[in-house]
Enzyme design. Structure first.
Site, PDB file in Angstrom:
ATOM      1  N   LYS A  12       0.744  -1.270   0.090  1.00 46.32           N
ATOM      2  CA  LYS A  12       0.277  -0.018   0.000  1.00 46.32           C
ATOM      3  C   LYS A  12       1.179   1.419   0.251  1.00 46.32           C
ATOM      4  O   LYS A  12       1.778   0.712   0.144  1.00 46.32           O
ATOM      5  CB  LYS A  12      -1.156  -0.026   1.052  1.00 46.32           C
ATOM      6  CG  LYS A  12      -1.977   0.983   1.581  1.00 46.32           C
ATOM      7  CD  LYS A  12      -2.971   1.054   2.656  1.00 46.32           C
ATOM      8  CE  LYS A  12      -4.021   2.320   2.173  1.00 46.32           C
ATOM      9  NZ  LYS A  12      -4.890   2.116   3.483  1.00 46.32           N
TER      10      LYS A  12
ATOM     11  N   SER B 293      -9.929   2.207   2.896  1.00 48.11           N
ATOM     12  CA  SER B 293      -9.145   2.583   1.434  1.00 48.11           C
ATOM     13  C   SER B 293      -8.012   1.959   1.213  1.00 48.11           C
ATOM     14  O   SER B 293      -7.176   2.523  -0.269  1.00 48.11           O
ATOM     15  CB  SER B 293      -8.038   3.493   2.482  1.00 48.11           C
ATOM     16  OG  SER B 293      -7.142   3.603   3.841  1.00 48.11           O
TER      17      SER B 293
ATOM     18  N   SER C 185      -9.778  -0.243   6.603  1.00 46.03           N
ATOM     19  CA  SER C 185      -9.687  -0.275   5.876  1.00 46.03           C
ATOM     20  C   SER C 185      -8.825  -1.304   4.602  1.00 46.03           C
ATOM     21  O   SER C 185      -7.975  -1.547   3.927  1.00 46.03           O
ATOM     22  CB  SER C 185      -8.553   0.894   5.117  1.00 46.03           C
ATOM     23  OG  SER C 185      -8.998   2.381   5.254  1.00 46.03           O
TER      24      SER C 185
END
Ligand code: GLN
Length: 474
Positions: free
Chosen positions: A79, A154, A178
């Site tokens: 990420k 996210s 997330s």
């Protein structure tokens, strides 16, 4: 040879690499081929790393020397909020455009010890604020299962990377769901560890008292292997918990844990398709010998409201460092104040600015007691209520999300509707408990559905145990 990427798990891949069915090079090339075919449309990755060849050679050397571990050579997506020294990292924000990590996150270092192969950095909601990966400054990410739908957020880029077979494992971060929510939307397993288990050093902070790094896998076992590698004590993170303190609350004799609590009153307003699937999951578990118990836990209904006070308060504080001088994007003004205002006004997107405003408001003189202080107290009550619940049950289960994956654009104009997609995520982040999202079937249209299991603090062992058992029942 043609590698069937869909079927690969960490363990089967390790066996194949050991036996020589394929090499790390061939494995990585197979993933890179998928990425070059699909990424333009899906936009899971923002960048493919330039040093993949070096990483591949290191992994192959380990196999030759006989020092390879289960994770050696495993292709992993990262990420875009986890730092690697010398590599770009932006948290999907314009304000960090051009910024390069000056040190390496502890979580990454823990994986580097195994000579994994980091493929690239993945798209996300800007500063991890969102549930759809539509707030990125670098374009939205599509759900590989239905490209007109969101992958969740996210960590949507990481989930999409895995779901499109563009990685075998992906790293994400959680402040409130997330990892679990995008895992649910992309038909994957997503795991959030106990707060303090995995170092936050090198993770771009959102809400520091809530943030944890965790992983996405296709199986529970894959996330378990990752958790074993990621969890460590780190003096560089003041909230990292020393190893000897982790086992204090973990009573290993309780490994046969079989009492599952369901907070029924918390589940109102859930989409009927999700509810039906959830009830079927409970029937399967009960059929397999687990005892299903009703829990009342009325306080859980305040979780999301509490989260949306504490998180903006902490985020607005954490984001104060992005001033147009120290990092990334800068728009010089006539004086210092104008430089701050122009850089921050242009560098941060709408959702981030909204949360900075919310955060500074709840922390402001005159409102602090009414909002922030009250939220802290309710958070303590939520934690206490969960502790009490875990005196009588070994797990708490809910659906992971109240709806199946929604359409692109569907909730973007309505922040509260977007926030509500994490209604079941908040209790685990507020209390710090570990939780996992596991695929539980699909809708008639083939959209993924998911079961969430929460376990007491430091009981990742039983969390994985029930997770693996449930996986077999689906
Ligand atoms: N949907 C949550 C939010 O927007 C996700 C936060 C997170 O886990 N990073 O705050």
């Amino acid at each position: 040879m043609q590698i069937d990427l869909k079927k690969l798990t960490i363990e089967t891949t390790h066996e194949s690499l050991k036996k020589g069915d394929f090499t790390v090079r061939e494995l990585v090339d197979a993933y890179l081929a998928v990425i070059s075919e699909k990424n333009t449309d899906i936009n899971a990755y923002l960048e493919i790393y330039e040093d993949i060849d070096v990483q591949v050679r290191e992994a192959e050397a380990r196999f030759k020397e006989g020092t390879a571990t289960l994770l050696t050579g495993i292709p992993i997506a990262v990420k875009d909020n986890i730092l690697i020294e010398g590599k770009k990292v932006t948290a999907a924000s314009k304000i960090l455009s051009g910024y390069t990590g000056t040190y390496t996150a502890t979580a990454i270092k823990n994986l580097q010890k195994h000579a994994v192969v980091f493929l690239g950095r993945t798209n996300m909601d800007e500063f991890a604020m969102g549930s759809s990966t539509e707030t990125s400054a670098y374009g939205l990410t599509r759900n590989p299962i239905d490209r007109e739908r969101v992958p969740g957020g996210s960590s949507g880029g990481s989930a999409a990377a895995l779901a499109m077979d563009g990685a075998l494992i992906a790293l994400g971060s959680e402040t409130c769901g997330s990892i679990r929510q995008p895992a649910a939307f992309c038909g994957l397993v997503g795991m959030k560890p106990t707060y303090g288990a995995v170092s936050r050093y090198g993770l771009i902070a959102m809400g520091s008292s809530l943030d944890q790094i965790g992983s996405f896998g296709k199986t529970v076992r894959d996330t378990e292997i990752m958790h074993e590698a990621l969890a460590s004590y780190d003096p560089m993170d003041s909230t990292s918990v020393p190893l000897e303190k982790r086992s204090l609350t973990a009573d290993s004799k309780k490994l046969k844990a079989n009492r599952i609590g369901v907070p029924r009153s918390f589940l109102s307003g859930v989409d009927p398709v999700v509810m039906e699937n959830f009830n079927r999951s409970l029937e399967k578990l009960s059929g397999a010998g687990y005892e299903i118990v009703d829990l009342s836990l009325p306080i859980l209904k305040y979780s999301l409201a509490v989260y949306y006070i504490i998180m903006p308060a902490e985020s607005s504080t954490n984001l104060a460092r992005f001033d147009g001088i120290r990092y990334g994007y800068s728009h010089p003004g006539k004086n210092l104040l104008e430089t701050y205002m122009k850089s921050r006004g242009e560098g941060f997107g709408r959702e981030v600015r909204r949360r900075i405003l919310l955060g500074t408001y709840v922390l402001s003189h005159g409102y602090y007691d009414a909002y922030y202080n009250k939220a802290i107290k309710v958070r303590e009550e939520i934690t206490r209520a969960m502790k009490e619940a875990f005196d009588s049950v070994d797990y708490i289960v809910t659906p992971t999300t109240p709806t199946p994956p929604f359409r692109l654009g569907e909730k973007l104009a309505d922040p509260v509707a977007m926030y509500l997609s994490d209604v079941f995520s908040a209790p685990a982040n507020l209390s710090g408990c570990p939780a996992i999202a596991i695929p539980s079937g699909t809708t008639h249209e083939g959209l993924p559905l998911s079961l969430q299991i929460t376990a007491p603090w430091w009981r990742e062992d039983t969390l994985f145990l029930l997770g693996k058992a449930f996986e077999k029942l689906v």
